[in-house]
Design a protein around this motif. Structure first.
Motif, PDB file in Angstrom:
ATOM      1  N   LYS A  87      -0.445   5.602  14.161  1.00 28.83           N
ATOM      2  CA  LYS A  87      -1.763   4.964  14.202  1.00 28.83           C
ATOM      3  C   LYS A  87      -1.655   3.468  13.879  1.00 28.83           C
ATOM      4  O   LYS A  87      -2.344   2.643  14.467  1.00 28.83           O
ATOM      5  CB  LYS A  87      -2.719   5.641  13.224  1.00 28.83           C
ATOM      6  CG  LYS A  87      -3.169   7.014  13.661  1.00 28.83           C
ATOM      7  CD  LYS A  87      -4.635   7.216  13.299  1.00 28.83           C
ATOM      8  CE  LYS A  87      -5.241   8.545  13.691  1.00 28.83           C
ATOM      9  NZ  LYS A  87      -4.757   9.284  14.762  1.00 28.83           N
ATOM     10  N   ILE A  88      -0.789   3.156  12.921  1.00 31.16           N
ATOM     11  CA  ILE A  88      -0.623   1.752  12.549  1.00 31.16           C
ATOM     12  C   ILE A  88      -0.027   0.953  13.711  1.00 31.16           C
ATOM     13  O   ILE A  88      -0.484  -0.152  14.022  1.00 31.16           O
ATOM     14  CB  ILE A  88       0.256   1.628  11.281  1.00 31.16           C
ATOM     15  CG1 ILE A  88      -0.527   2.117  10.070  1.00 31.16           C
ATOM     16  CG2 ILE A  88       0.720   0.186  11.057  1.00 31.16           C
ATOM     17  CD1 ILE A  88       0.326   2.372   8.847  1.00 31.16           C
ATOM     18  N   LEU A 135       0.862  -1.182   0.000  1.00 34.54           N
ATOM     19  CA  LEU A 135       0.000   0.000   0.000  1.00 34.54           C
ATOM     20  C   LEU A 135       0.899   1.232   0.000  1.00 34.54           C
ATOM     21  O   LEU A 135       1.700   1.412   0.910  1.00 34.54           O
ATOM     22  CB  LEU A 135      -0.901  -0.021   1.249  1.00 34.54           C
ATOM     23  CG  LEU A 135      -1.816   1.199   1.462  1.00 34.54           C
ATOM     24  CD1 LEU A 135      -2.848   1.300   0.354  1.00 34.54           C
ATOM     25  CD2 LEU A 135      -2.515   1.107   2.817  1.00 34.54           C
ATOM     26  N   ALA A 136       0.787   2.051  -1.034  1.00 33.76           N
ATOM     27  CA  ALA A 136       1.637   3.236  -1.149  1.00 33.76           C
ATOM     28  C   ALA A 136       0.801   4.486  -0.899  1.00 33.76           C
ATOM     29  O   ALA A 136      -0.283   4.644  -1.459  1.00 33.76           O
ATOM     30  CB  ALA A 136       2.274   3.302  -2.533  1.00 33.76           C
ATOM     31  N   VAL A 137       1.329   5.368  -0.040  1.00 34.55           N
ATOM     32  CA  VAL A 137       0.596   6.564   0.352  1.00 34.55           C
ATOM     33  C   VAL A 137       1.416   7.805   0.009  1.00 34.55           C
ATOM     34  O   VAL A 137       2.532   7.965   0.491  1.00 34.55           O
ATOM     35  CB  VAL A 137       0.325   6.555   1.890  1.00 34.55           C
ATOM     36  CG1 VAL A 137      -0.683   7.634   2.263  1.00 34.55           C
ATOM     37  CG2 VAL A 137      -0.143   5.191   2.355  1.00 34.55           C
ATOM     38  N   VAL A 173       6.416  -0.823   7.905  1.00 31.05           N
ATOM     39  CA  VAL A 173       6.147   0.505   7.369  1.00 31.05           C
ATOM     40  C   VAL A 173       7.457   1.150   6.928  1.00 31.05           C
ATOM     41  O   VAL A 173       8.443   1.138   7.661  1.00 31.05           O
ATOM     42  CB  VAL A 173       5.469   1.412   8.432  1.00 31.05           C
ATOM     43  CG1 VAL A 173       5.196   2.795   7.855  1.00 31.05           C
ATOM     44  CG2 VAL A 173       4.189   0.786   8.945  1.00 31.05           C
ATOM     45  N   VAL A 174       7.440   1.700   5.724  1.00 33.63           N
ATOM     46  CA  VAL A 174       8.605   2.419   5.201  1.00 33.63           C
ATOM     47  C   VAL A 174       8.203   3.878   4.999  1.00 33.63           C
ATOM     48  O   VAL A 174       7.137   4.168   4.455  1.00 33.63           O
ATOM     49  CB  VAL A 174       9.061   1.807   3.857  1.00 33.63           C
ATOM     50  CG1 VAL A 174      10.145   2.651   3.204  1.00 33.63           C
ATOM     51  CG2 VAL A 174       9.555   0.386   4.069  1.00 33.63           C
ATOM     52  N   ILE A 202       3.542  -1.212   4.012  1.00 31.95           N
ATOM     53  CA  ILE A 202       3.025   0.130   3.741  1.00 31.95           C
ATOM     54  C   ILE A 202       4.206   1.050   3.498  1.00 31.95           C
ATOM     55  O   ILE A 202       5.135   1.093   4.292  1.00 31.95           O
ATOM     56  CB  ILE A 202       2.195   0.639   4.941  1.00 31.95           C
ATOM     57  CG1 ILE A 202       1.003  -0.294   5.164  1.00 31.95           C
ATOM     58  CG2 ILE A 202       1.715   2.069   4.704  1.00 31.95           C
ATOM     59  CD1 ILE A 202       0.426  -0.211   6.559  1.00 31.95           C
ATOM     60  N   ILE A 203       4.154   1.782   2.397  1.00 27.64           N
ATOM     61  CA  ILE A 203       5.200   2.770   2.125  1.00 27.64           C
ATOM     62  C   ILE A 203       4.527   4.131   2.001  1.00 27.64           C
ATOM     63  O   ILE A 203       3.590   4.298   1.227  1.00 27.64           O
ATOM     64  CB  ILE A 203       6.053   2.404   0.895  1.00 27.64           C
ATOM     65  CG1 ILE A 203       7.169   3.426   0.687  1.00 27.64           C
ATOM     66  CG2 ILE A 203       5.235   2.255  -0.385  1.00 27.64           C
ATOM     67  CD1 ILE A 203       8.271   2.961  -0.245  1.00 27.64           C
TER      68      ILE A 203
END
Lengths: 177, 205
Positions: free
Chosen positions: B94-95, B13-15, B106-107, B77-78
């Motif tokens: 939050k994660i 998942l990229a944000v 998480v990255v 997640i990035i």
């Protein structure tokens, strides 16, 4: 032989863009991503997205700087955004003018910021013209049996030699798969 | 029937709030054989995770089969650091606060090389920090974090004690099938000790 002439033109355009520092090796990274057996038009897509995004940001900045009281935090946030996306596509000169712009934001200097915006806009328009030419010429330039590869000055010699074997033109060469 | 070794691609998942950057990270990930979902904000990321990740069980057990529900689970997640509203750091927090999400690696990505920022993220539990623009070579750093977290997940399942370990191990870890719960707990502790957050410092030392 129109295609061959167009390929030469495209090669010349790209090599001048690298040579003048308009784009840096991040742009080559984009080209490599397209080469990687994937979707054709990736470079076109990213470049177009960048141009639309930059256009939008420049308009917002112009509006902010026209306000009687300038919100320099908002200005800085937008310039930061533009700096980021220009770095991501390899738009080196635009990126540098953004960095200068941010300095002036720190000093809350309205006139300086207006000047900086003009510089950013000019660099962006120059780059956009070249991108548009590139994207218009590419479909026609590709009508032919060969792949070409573009090299910047920083590409290693051995890489060049490897590709010289399979390509007709030994100078700057272009790849768009 | 032999256990299914998961060949389905890992899902990232990229944000990122920037559209050109989203396109780039998506391309980098796809080129590196990841399945990708992109969202433009931290809140959308959390929404996606709640809908798609929370509801999926990591392992579904059928007799001597071990199947990972890979289709919708998010494996990594990035996220960009600088985003309006919820920053990448806020999202990370939050994660890590969520019991169902905290094990997802998480990255964090940032265009600014600020050591205090990097440290803050790593202390909060980020597994890696990438300086933008992200490159293809950075993608090879992602899989180890995914595999580590799946290792941990597998040990957690083992120490729950309900799993028949007679079938072969579907994960990529080299864990032995041990029925001894105390030794598997010990392995888990050792595993945790080895799993230290590492920063991508090569470009900003």
């Amino acid at each position: 032989m129109a295609a061959a002439a167009l390929r030469e033109q495209l090669n010349a355009l790209l090599s001048s863009m690298y040579a003048s520092g308009l784009v840096d090796d991040q742009f080559q990274q984009l080209q490599m991503l397209q080469d990687d057996g994937g979707t054709p038009g990736f470079v076109a897509e990213v470049v177009t997205l960048f141009c639309d995004d930059a256009d939008r940001i420049i308009s917002e900045l112009a509006a902010l700087l026209e306000q009687p009281v300038v919100d320099f935090d908002k200005v800085d946030a937008y310039v930061h955004q533009l700096k980021g996306s220009s770095a991501s596509v390899g738009a080196q000169k635009v990126k540098f003018t953004c960095m200068q712009f941010r300095e002036l934001c720190q000093h809350k200097n309205r006139d300086g910021c207006i000047m900086a915006l003009t510089l950013v806009r000019n660099e962006f328009y120059d780059l956009r013209n070249k991108f548009q030419t590139m994207l218009q010429v590419v479909p026609y330039a590709l009508k032919g049996p060969f792949d070409f590869q573009v090299f910047t000055g920083i590409v290693k010699m051995e890489h060049m030699l490897l590709n010289l074997k399979r390509i007709a033109c030994p100078c700057f060469l272009l790849t768009f798969v | 029937m032999a256990a299914v070794a998961t060949e389905t691609p890992f899902h990232v998942l990229a944000v990122d709030d920037s559209l050109p950057d989203r396109k780039l990270i998506e391309r980098l990930l796809k080129t590196s054989s990841f399945q990708v979902t992109t969202v433009d904000s931290g809140s959308k990321a959390l929404e996606f995770l709640r809908i798609h990740h929370d509801s999926s069980t990591p392992i579904s057990l059928q007799e001597d089969q071990l199947i990972y529900n890979q289709e919708v689970a998010v494996n990594l997640i990035i996220t960009d650091y600088c985003m309006p509203g919820m920053t990448g750091y806020d999202l990370l927090k939050k994660i890590k606060e969520s019991s169902s999400l905290r094990d997802i690696p998480v990255v964090i990505m940032s265009s600014e090389n600020i050591p205090s920022r990097i440290n803050r993220c790593l202390e909060e539990g980020a597994d890696e920090f990438f300086l933008k623009p992200v490159r293809l070579s950075d993608m090879s750093k992602l899989k180890p974090h995914i595999l580590k977290s799946r290792c941990k997940e597998h040990y957690n399942q083992q120490s729950d004690g309900n799993i028949d370990e007679s079938s072969s191990n579907p994960t990529n870890s080299s864990s032995s099938s041990s029925d001894n719960s105390s030794s598997s707990r010990k392995r888990k502790a050792e595993g945790d000790a080895e799993i230290l957050p590492k920063a991508n410092r090569s470009r900003h030392s």
